[in-house]
Design an enzyme around this catalytic site. Structure first.
Site, PDB file in Angstrom:
ATOM      1  N   ASP A 181       0.830  -1.210   0.000  1.00 43.88           N
ATOM      2  CA  ASP A 181       0.000   0.000   0.000  1.00 43.88           C
ATOM      3  C   ASP A 181       0.860   1.253   0.000  1.00 43.88           C
ATOM      4  OD1 ASP A 181       0.675  -0.842   2.682  1.00 43.88           O
ATOM      5  OD2 ASP A 181      -0.695   0.697   3.440  1.00 43.88           O
ATOM      6  N   GLU A 213      -0.038  -1.373   5.671  1.00 45.45           N
ATOM      7  CA  GLU A 213       1.042  -1.000   6.590  1.00 45.45           C
ATOM      8  C   GLU A 213       0.959   0.477   6.932  1.00 45.45           C
ATOM      9  OE1 GLU A 213       4.979   0.580   7.772  1.00 45.45           O
ATOM     10  OE2 GLU A 213       3.776   1.112   6.018  1.00 45.45           O
TER      11      GLU A 213
END
Length: 385
Positions: free
Chosen positions: A71, A133
Site C-alpha cells: 500500500d 502497513e
C-alpha cells in the site's frame, strides 16, 4: 524482467491504503506462476485486499524472508509535476507514488525471486508482501498468524523500507490513541453554566505536552535516533457545532512513539491519571464529565542487537561497517515480538522522499539493492546450514 521494468508496473497500480491492492497482487501472482514459484494469498474479511507469501527453493528448511508492504499513501492535495501513478524517469530518478516507500524494494525482491527460480537453492528465499502497513501495520498481522502455525519459520527477515541501503537495526514503537472529552452543552451566553469540552480537550493537550517535556528531560535515551527520546504528538482535535453552542464533545487524536527503554504502558498510565485529574475538576460543574482514552492502533518497536548474527549477515551482503535506526515504524517490530524472528531493515531510497509530491528512488539505489539480493542468492545457493 529487471527491477526497473517491474517497478514501472507496480507504480501503475494505485494501491492507496483505502483502496484494494488485488490488481497488484494479481499481477505479482501471474509473474510468480510464470516462473513456477508457489505462493499463498491471505485475504482480508472483505476480500478486497490480500497478503502474499511465496517460497523459492526447498520447503522443509528455514530460509531468509524479504518483507514489504504493497500500500501507499494518498496523493490528494499534493502538487505533482509528474503523473503519480506512472513511473517517470528523470535525471537518474524514478518518480511515482511508492517509488521509495516501498515499491522499489518490492520490485528488486520480485526480480531476485525470478532469478532465484532458475537457481538451485539449498536455503529457501521467502517473499512476504502485506497490505495496510501505512495505516498501522494492519494487514501483516494475518500473515504473521499464518507463519506462526507453520512447522518451519524463517531464519531472518529483511524489511525493505527505504534506508538508503544502510542497515537499520531498530525503530520506535507506536501507540495511536483518541481521548474523548465529554462536557455539558449550553447556550454560549450562559457559558459558565455549561462545561466546554474543547476546554477539557485543551487541558488534556497541556497534559500531553507536559508528558513530552518529561520524556525529553527524564525519559530513556537512544542516540541512534535523530530524536533520541520518546515523543508525544497531537495530530487532530475535532469538536464544536456552532459558535453560540458550548460544545459537549471533543476528540483529541494523539500518538506516542517510544524508544526501547521507555514503557508505553507507564506513559499511558500517567496520561490516564492526568485525564482523571481534569475530570475531577470538571465534575464540580458537570458530574457527567468524562475523558475516555481508547487505543486505536499500536505496534511494538524493533531493537535488534547490533552484534547479532542477523545484523552481521545483512551487513556482509552489502559490505556495511555500521548500523542506523529509523524514525518511522515498520512491521519488523511485530515479526520480532510475535515470531521471535530476527529482523533488519534495509532498502533502497530515502524516507525523505516518501509521502511527498514527485516521490522518487534513484536508479543507483535500485542497482545497489539488486546487488545486495544477488549476494543473498549466492549465499542461499551455497546454503546457510
Amino acid at each position: 524482467m529487471d527491477s526497473i521494468e517491474i517497478l514501472r508496473k507496480l507504480i501503475s497500480f494505485p494501491t492507496v491504503s483505502r483502496d484494494s491492492n488485488l490488481e497488484l497482487i494479481g499481477y505479482i501472482g501471474e509473474l510468480l506462476d510464470a516462473h513456477g514459484i508457489p505462493f499463498k494469498l491471505i485475504q482480508d474479511e472483505d476480500r478486497r485486499k490480500a497478503n502474499l507469501f511465496a517460497t523459492v527453493g526447498p520447503t522443509r528448511r528455514a530460509g531468509i524472508m524479504l518483507s514489504g508492504h504493497t500500500d501507499v499513501v494518498p496523493v490528494d492535495g499534493q502538487n505533482w509535476s509528474v503523473p503519480p501513478f506512472e513511473m517517470t524517469e528523470r535525471n537518474g530518478r524514478l518518480h511515482g507514488r511508492g517509488a521509495a516507500d516501498m515499491k522499489g524494494f518490492i520490485a528488486s525482491a520480485l526480480a531476485a525471486s525470478l532469478r532465484a527460480s532458475k537457481m538451485e537453492l539449498n536455503t529457501p528465499l521467502y517473499l512476504a508482501l502485506s497490505y495496510d502497513e501505512e495505516v498501522g501495520c494492519l494487514g501483516v498481522r494475518s500473515l504473521i498468524q499464518m507463519l506462526a502455525s507453520t512447522p518451519v519459520r524463517p531464519l531472518l527477515c529483511i524489511v525493505g523500507e527505504p534506508t538508503g541501503m544502510a542497515v537499520a537495526t531498530g525503530h520506535k514503537g507506536k501507540i495511536a490513541a483518541r481521548a474523548t472529552c465529554v462536557g455539558r452543552e449550553g447556550h454560549s451566553a450562559l457559558a459558565p453554566l455549561a462545561l466546554n469540552a474543547i476546554h477539557m480537550g485543551c487541558d488534556f493537550v497541556t497534559a500531553l505536552r507536559a508528558e513530552q517535556d518529561r520524556l525529553a528531560k527524564k525519559g530513556g535515551r537512544d542516540g541512534d535516533y535523530d530524536i533520541p527520546y520518546s515523543t508525544v504528538h497531537v495530530g487532530k482535535m475535532n469538536a464544536g457545532v456552532a459558535l453560540n453552542i458550548v460544545p459537549n464533545l471533543c476528540h483529541v487524536d494523539f500518538e506516542i512513539r517510544t524508544v526501547a527503554t521507555d514503557d508505553p504502558e507507564c506513559i499511558m498510565a500517567r496520561l490516564q491519571h492526568a485525564a482523571a485529574m481534569i475530570v475531577e475538576s470538571a465534575a464540580r460543574t458537570a458530574p457527567e464529565a468524562t475523558i475516555d482514552i481508547d487505543i486505536v492502533n499500536a505496534y511494538p518497536g524493533l531493537d535488534t542487537p547490533g552484534a547479532s548474527d542477523a545484523v552481521q549477515f545483512v551487513k556482509s551482503l552489502i559490505g556495511a561497517n555500521g548500523t542506523i535506526k529509523v524514525a518511522f515504524g515498520t512491521e519488523g517490530g511485530l515479526f520480532d515480538r510475535d515470531l521471535a524472528l530476527p529482523t533488519v531493515i534495509c532498502g533502497p531510497g530515502s524516507m525523505a522522499q516518501g509521502h511527498k509530491p514527485d516521490e522518487f528512488v534513484t536508479i543507483e539505489q535500485i542497482c545497489r539493492c539488486d546487488a545486495m539480493l544477488d549476494a543473498l542468492l549466492l549465499r542461499l545457493a551455497r546454503g546457510l546450514d
